[in-house]
Design a protein around this motif. Sequence first.
Motif, short mmCIF file in Angstrom:
data_model
loop_
_atom_site.label_atom_id
_atom_site.label_comp_id
_atom_site.label_asym_id
_atom_site.label_seq_id
_atom_site.Cartn_x
_atom_site.Cartn_y
_atom_site.Cartn_z
N HIS A 290 0.82 -1.20 0.00
CA HIS A 290 0.00 0.00 0.00
C HIS A 290 0.86 1.26 0.00
CE1 HIS A 290 -3.84 -2.08 0.44
NE2 HIS A 290 -3.24 -2.88 1.35
N GLU A 291 2.00 1.24 0.71
CA GLU A 291 2.88 2.41 0.72
C GLU A 291 3.45 2.67 -0.68
OE1 GLU A 291 4.52 2.15 5.35
OE2 GLU A 291 5.69 1.26 3.70
N LEU A 292 3.84 1.61 -1.38
CA LEU A 292 4.36 1.77 -2.73
C LEU A 292 3.26 2.16 -3.72
CD1 LEU A 292 6.86 -1.24 -2.81
CD2 LEU A 292 7.42 1.20 -2.71
N ALA A 293 2.04 1.64 -3.47
CA ALA A 293 0.90 2.01 -4.33
C ALA A 293 0.64 3.51 -4.25
CB ALA A 293 -0.34 1.22 -3.92
N ALA A 294 0.79 4.05 -3.03
CA ALA A 294 0.57 5.49 -2.87
C ALA A 294 1.68 6.28 -3.56
CB ALA A 294 0.52 5.82 -1.38
N VAL A 295 2.89 5.78 -3.55
CA VAL A 295 4.01 6.49 -4.19
C VAL A 295 3.82 6.56 -5.69
CG1 VAL A 295 6.49 6.39 -4.66
CG2 VAL A 295 5.63 5.92 -2.34
N TYR A 296 3.40 5.42 -6.31
CA TYR A 296 3.30 5.37 -7.77
C TYR A 296 1.87 5.59 -8.28
CZ TYR A 296 8.13 3.73 -7.85
OH TYR A 296 9.48 3.66 -7.71
N SER A 297 0.92 5.89 -7.36
CA SER A 297 -0.49 6.16 -7.74
C SER A 297 -1.10 5.01 -8.53
CB SER A 297 -0.58 7.47 -8.56
OG SER A 297 -0.07 8.55 -7.83
N ILE A 298 -0.85 3.80 -8.04
CA ILE A 298 -1.43 2.60 -8.62
C ILE A 298 -1.99 1.77 -7.48
CG2 ILE A 298 0.05 2.57 -10.68
CD1 ILE A 298 1.87 0.59 -9.27
N SER A 299 -2.70 0.70 -7.84
CA SER A 299 -3.28 -0.14 -6.80
C SER A 299 -2.21 -1.04 -6.19
CB SER A 299 -4.41 -0.99 -7.39
OG SER A 299 -3.87 -1.91 -8.34
N ALA A 300 -2.53 -1.54 -4.99
CA ALA A 300 -1.60 -2.45 -4.31
C ALA A 300 -1.44 -3.73 -5.10
CB ALA A 300 -2.11 -2.75 -2.90
N GLU A 301 -2.51 -4.19 -5.79
CA GLU A 301 -2.44 -5.40 -6.61
C GLU A 301 -1.49 -5.20 -7.76
OE1 GLU A 301 -2.98 -9.17 -8.16
OE2 GLU A 301 -3.37 -8.35 -6.15
N ARG A 302 -1.49 -3.98 -8.35
CA ARG A 302 -0.59 -3.72 -9.47
C ARG A 302 0.87 -3.73 -8.99
NH1 ARG A 302 1.11 -4.87 -14.13
NH2 ARG A 302 2.16 -3.17 -15.27
N VAL A 303 1.10 -3.23 -7.78
CA VAL A 303 2.46 -3.26 -7.21
C VAL A 303 2.91 -4.71 -7.04
CG1 VAL A 303 3.86 -2.71 -5.20
CG2 VAL A 303 2.22 -1.03 -6.08
N ARG A 304 1.98 -5.56 -6.57
CA ARG A 304 2.32 -6.97 -6.36
C ARG A 304 2.67 -7.63 -7.68
NH1 ARG A 304 0.55 -11.79 -6.91
NH2 ARG A 304 -1.35 -11.08 -7.96
N GLN A 305 1.91 -7.31 -8.75
CA GLN A 305 2.18 -7.89 -10.07
C GLN A 305 3.56 -7.45 -10.61
OE1 GLN A 305 -1.14 -6.72 -12.51
NE2 GLN A 305 -2.56 -8.19 -11.54
N ILE A 306 3.85 -6.15 -10.43
CA ILE A 306 5.16 -5.65 -10.88
C ILE A 306 6.29 -6.35 -10.12
CG2 ILE A 306 6.65 -3.61 -10.96
CD1 ILE A 306 4.13 -1.93 -11.40
N GLU A 307 6.07 -6.50 -8.82
CA GLU A 307 7.08 -7.17 -7.97
C GLU A 307 7.29 -8.60 -8.44
OE1 GLU A 307 7.76 -8.56 -3.32
OE2 GLU A 307 5.90 -7.58 -3.93
N LYS A 308 6.18 -9.33 -8.72
CA LYS A 308 6.27 -10.73 -9.13
C LYS A 308 7.00 -10.85 -10.46
CE LYS A 308 3.52 -14.85 -10.07
NZ LYS A 308 4.18 -15.11 -11.36
N ASN A 309 6.66 -9.99 -11.42
CA ASN A 309 7.31 -10.04 -12.73
C ASN A 309 8.81 -9.74 -12.63
OD1 ASN A 309 4.87 -10.64 -13.99
ND2 ASN A 309 4.37 -8.48 -14.40
#
Length: 330
Positions: A290-309
């Motif tokens: 959630h902290e990274l989602a707020a930094v990049y203005s994206i959802s927490a799920e999108r951050v998780r997907q980027i992390e996984k890839n």
Amino acid sequence: MTTPSDAVTQKATNDTTETNKANPALYDAETLSDMRTRDLVPSMPTHLSAPGVNLGAYINTVHQIPILTPTQEQELAHRYYDDGDVEAARLLVMSHLRFVIHIARSYSGYGLPQADLIQEGNLGLMKAVKRFDPNKGVRLVSFAVHWIKAEIHEFVIRNWRIVKVATTKAHRKLFFNLRSLKKTNNQLTLEEADAIAKDLNVTRKQVLEMESRLTSYDASFETQSSDDDDGRYAPQLFLEDDIDPAEMVEESDWEENNASALSAAMDTLDDRSRDIVEQRWLAEQKSTLHELAAVYSISAERVRQIEKNAMDKIRDAMTIDSVILPDDVR
């Protein structure tokens, strides 16, 4: 013990020698000179075994060698000093071997083999004979005592301990005199150390240092059977652990390769993916989705997907072949 047959053989040998002496033409000049030199001390033995072979027999034989008269000593010394007569030097050495035994016995308290001490003293005696000048008007025994003791001193210092305890002139003086000057077996007091230092013309520090060296012991690197009983521990025990040096090197190389491969894999990521991985895995205080989602203005799920890839790309880059094999081999 001499048997009747030995006596007969010896008599026949003596008779032959006397007969040959009457005909000097049978010998060359050097042999004839040696025979005439030996005639000065006819009872001197021609052969003597080393003290290490049979010390008791050696000492008994040496004490049967006659002591030279001043006239005989002067004659032999002049023959060697003036003419280089080696046989005369041999007779001088043989006649003073009992003196070496007497000196060597005074060093028996250092725990070294008596035969070795005598052998070293004999070397000193031979050096003394080589340097003896009969024109100085002194007896060989007075001149030789310095050389005999010097060789024995050097041997004792060299072999008494694994670690050399006497490295200077003051140390040597203390090494051979400190124990006799101590009044008790207890540790020296400062007053006693000062008195000994004054007697030997050394410093108090040198006295106390030598006492410490003399009362210490050589520690075996490996464990001895008596170590536990004495409360001593071999240096080997302080170095023992369960780590194999080969495994340590292998582990260090593996970590270095992994770090290099990880750095190369991170360089293949885009800036956002690399930052998300660093914040989620490498930072001391890791960020949440959630902290990274707020930094990049994206959802927490999108951050998780980027992390996984990103992690999948890193994992693919850090395969076994990529880590171990160099580029020119793959």
